[in-house]
Design a protein around this motif. Structure first.
Motif, PDB file in Angstrom:
ATOM      1  N   TYR A 218     -41.068  44.170 -47.545  1.00 43.13           N
ATOM      2  CA  TYR A 218     -42.124  45.046 -47.012  1.00 43.13           C
ATOM      3  C   TYR A 218     -41.736  46.524 -47.103  1.00 43.13           C
ATOM      4  O   TYR A 218     -42.543  47.360 -47.488  1.00 43.13           O
ATOM      5  N   THR A 219     -40.481  46.826 -46.770  1.00 45.53           N
ATOM      6  CA  THR A 219     -40.035  48.227 -46.779  1.00 45.53           C
ATOM      7  C   THR A 219     -40.096  48.807 -48.184  1.00 45.53           C
ATOM      8  O   THR A 219     -40.591  49.927 -48.414  1.00 45.53           O
ATOM      9  N   LYS A 220     -39.592  48.026 -49.147  1.00 44.68           N
ATOM     10  CA  LYS A 220     -39.614  48.513 -50.537  1.00 44.68           C
ATOM     11  C   LYS A 220     -41.046  48.658 -51.042  1.00 44.68           C
ATOM     12  O   LYS A 220     -41.386  49.606 -51.758  1.00 44.68           O
ATOM     13  N   ARG A 221     -41.923  47.698 -50.639  1.00 44.33           N
ATOM     14  CA  ARG A 221     -43.316  47.770 -51.082  1.00 44.33           C
ATOM     15  C   ARG A 221     -43.993  49.039 -50.548  1.00 44.33           C
ATOM     16  O   ARG A 221     -44.732  49.717 -51.265  1.00 44.33           O
ATOM     17  N   GLU A 222     -43.716  49.395 -49.282  1.00 40.39           N
ATOM     18  CA  GLU A 222     -44.293  50.604 -48.708  1.00 40.39           C
ATOM     19  C   GLU A 222     -43.749  51.875 -49.380  1.00 40.39           C
ATOM     20  O   GLU A 222     -44.457  52.858 -49.569  1.00 40.39           O
ATOM     21  N   ASN A 223     -42.459  51.796 -49.754  1.00 38.89           N
ATOM     22  CA  ASN A 223     -41.879  52.940 -50.469  1.00 38.89           C
ATOM     23  C   ASN A 223     -42.571  53.144 -51.820  1.00 38.89           C
ATOM     24  O   ASN A 223     -42.865  54.268 -52.225  1.00 38.89           O
ATOM     25  N   TYR A 224     -42.830  52.034 -52.505  1.00 41.59           N
ATOM     26  CA  TYR A 224     -43.549  52.119 -53.788  1.00 41.59           C
ATOM     27  C   TYR A 224     -44.957  52.683 -53.598  1.00 41.59           C
ATOM     28  O   TYR A 224     -45.433  53.513 -54.385  1.00 41.59           O
ATOM     29  N   ARG A 225     -45.627  52.251 -52.544  1.00 39.17           N
ATOM     30  CA  ARG A 225     -46.991  52.736 -52.302  1.00 39.17           C
ATOM     31  C   ARG A 225     -46.979  54.232 -51.937  1.00 39.17           C
ATOM     32  O   ARG A 225     -47.905  54.973 -52.278  1.00 39.17           O
ATOM     33  N   SER A 226     -45.921  54.657 -51.254  1.00 36.42           N
ATOM     34  CA  SER A 226     -45.786  56.081 -50.952  1.00 36.42           C
ATOM     35  C   SER A 226     -45.630  56.888 -52.243  1.00 36.42           C
ATOM     36  O   SER A 226     -46.204  57.980 -52.386  1.00 36.42           O
ATOM     37  N   LEU A 231     -48.112  60.226 -56.588  1.00 35.79           N
ATOM     38  CA  LEU A 231     -48.598  60.304 -57.966  1.00 35.79           C
ATOM     39  C   LEU A 231     -50.095  60.597 -58.001  1.00 35.79           C
ATOM     40  O   LEU A 231     -50.573  61.385 -58.830  1.00 35.79           O
ATOM     41  N   GLU A 232     -50.859  59.958 -57.116  1.00 37.61           N
ATOM     42  CA  GLU A 232     -52.307  60.197 -57.083  1.00 37.61           C
ATOM     43  C   GLU A 232     -52.617  61.644 -56.718  1.00 37.61           C
ATOM     44  O   GLU A 232     -53.531  62.256 -57.287  1.00 37.61           O
ATOM     45  N   GLU A 233     -51.842  62.222 -55.778  1.00 40.18           N
ATOM     46  CA  GLU A 233     -52.029  63.632 -55.436  1.00 40.18           C
ATOM     47  C   GLU A 233     -51.715  64.529 -56.629  1.00 40.18           C
ATOM     48  O   GLU A 233     -52.437  65.512 -56.895  1.00 40.18           O
TER      49      GLU A 233
END
Length: 398
Positions: A218-226, A231-233
């Motif tokens: 979960y932690t790594k997945r949230e880091n990727y989403r961050s 990137l989107e910004e």
């Protein structure tokens, strides 16, 4: 006193009356002699000397007039030429102008016999003869019943004016060419950002999203989403930069829609209230002119956001068949235009200079009305000649 006593008194030579008469007669004789032999000769000599001086002065002035390298003509109340200098031969095919009518030699004077000398008047004309340009001054002297026509050779001045106009035209062409190159480079950079870096960032976003979806931690997945959000910004910022470099809506929809999009975008991002009113026919202008006007608005709005402390601004766009007018105004603190122009820093006021140059390249006018505490208004008016309008649409009011 009896009559006999009076006669006796007058017959006596020792009577004081005879002494008084003698003294008076002597004084009158002395005055007469002084007047005749001293005062009158002195006055006559003074008058002769005065006349000689005036004659010499007149001859000297006449000599100066004849030696003047610029033509000089004198006419009487009937318009007949009564005197010229030697240089006057340059303004006519006739070798001797005396006795001729001025309307025959210089018809542009429009001399009216017995009327043109009724009052003092001075008129200036430009006259070309034998490949020479002259500034012609017509001056009447009603008290003397004559008029003088003075010529001043301005051929060299005309030559300088012509060269100056040619230089200004070349400078304008160079400025237009430079603006074209800048717009072309902007398009190339925008295309490179969108097709190159933009596509690469989009692909990277997709790959990171796939990794995040496959990650069980979960932690790594949230880091990727961050990272994806960052990137989107970056992608959105890149799109904004690319759009500012090459506004696609300007090219596809025209100036009115592009300005409306720009105003809404600025209002949404900065909180600065803006409005645009477009009145008249929805006419597509020549591409370079639309870009020119769009860049002017960009520069003006950027100045409003940076320097004016304004809370709102407005743009009024009026496009008719024969002219285009645009007014950009704000309720900010305003500025002193002369103070900015007089600053030593060449970068101060450069934005206003660029605006003016852009407008002048289309033979337009740009006026700025601003003062401390009263906001700023920029008024632009450009004549729409042939080639600046290329497509008609329907009536529109934004």
């Amino acid at each position: 006193m009896s009559l006999d006593e009076l006669i006796t008194s007058l017959s006596n030579l020792s009577n004081p009356i005879y002494a008084s008469l003698f003294i008076i007669t002597a004084l009158l004789g002395m005055i007469y002699m002084l007047q005749k032999y001293l005062i009158n000769p002195s006055l006559s000599k003074f008058q002769r000397e005065k006349e000689n001086i005036e004659l010499k002065s007149a001859k000297l002035m006449a000599l100066f007039a004849h030696l003047d390298p610029d033509p000089l003509i004198r006419i009487d109340s009937s318009g007949k030429i009564i005197e010229t200098n030697n240089a006057a031969k340059l303004v006519s095919e006739h070798h001797d102008l005396r006795g001729k009518q001025i309307n025959e030699i210089l018809p542009f004077i429009h001399f009216i016999p017995n009327l043109s000398l009724k009052e003092i008047q001075a008129k200036v004309f430009t006259y070309k003869v034998n490949h020479r340009f002259y500034s012609v001054l017509f001056r009447s002297e009603p008290s003397l019943e004559i008029a003088h026509i003075y010529f001043r050779d301005i051929t060299e001045l005309k030559s300088f004016e012509k060269k100056l106009i040619e230089s200004q035209n070349k400078l304008r062409e160079l400025s237009d060419h430079l603006q074209d190159l800048i717009e072309k480079e902007r398009q190339n950079i925008a295309r490179g950002l969108h097709d190159g870096i933009g596509q690469s960032l989009s692909m990277l976003r997709i790959k990171i999203l796939k990794i995040a979806d496959s990650e069980t931690d979960y932690t790594k997945r949230e880091n990727y989403r961050s990272i994806v959000e960052t990137l989107e910004e970056s992608i959105n910022e890149l799109k904004n930069i690319s759009y500012n470099l090459k506004p696609r809506m300007l090219e596809e929809m025209g100036l009115g829609f592009a300005l409306k999009y720009l105003v809404d975008k600025i209002a949404g991002e900065s909180g600065l209230n803006g409005e645009i009113n477009s009145i008249g026919e929805e006419i597509r202008l020549e591409n370079r002119l639309e870009i020119c006007l769009y860049r002017i608005v960009q520069e003006a709005v950027a100045n409003i956001m940076k320097h004016s402390n304004a809370t709102r601004f407005s743009i009024q766009l009026v496009i008719m068949d024969n002219y285009m007018r645009m007014i950009i105004s704000d309720n900010g603190k305003g500025f002193n235009l002369e103070e900015i122009s007089s600053r030593n820093n060449p970068l101060d006021g450069m934005g206003l200079t660029n605006m003016r140059k852009r407008v002048e390249s289309y033979q337009g006018q740009l006026k700025i009305d601003s003062s401390d505490g009263n906001g700023t208004m920029i008024v632009i008016r450009i004549p729409l000649g042939k080639g600046l309008i290329w497509q008609n649409r329907n009536q529109c009011v934004y």
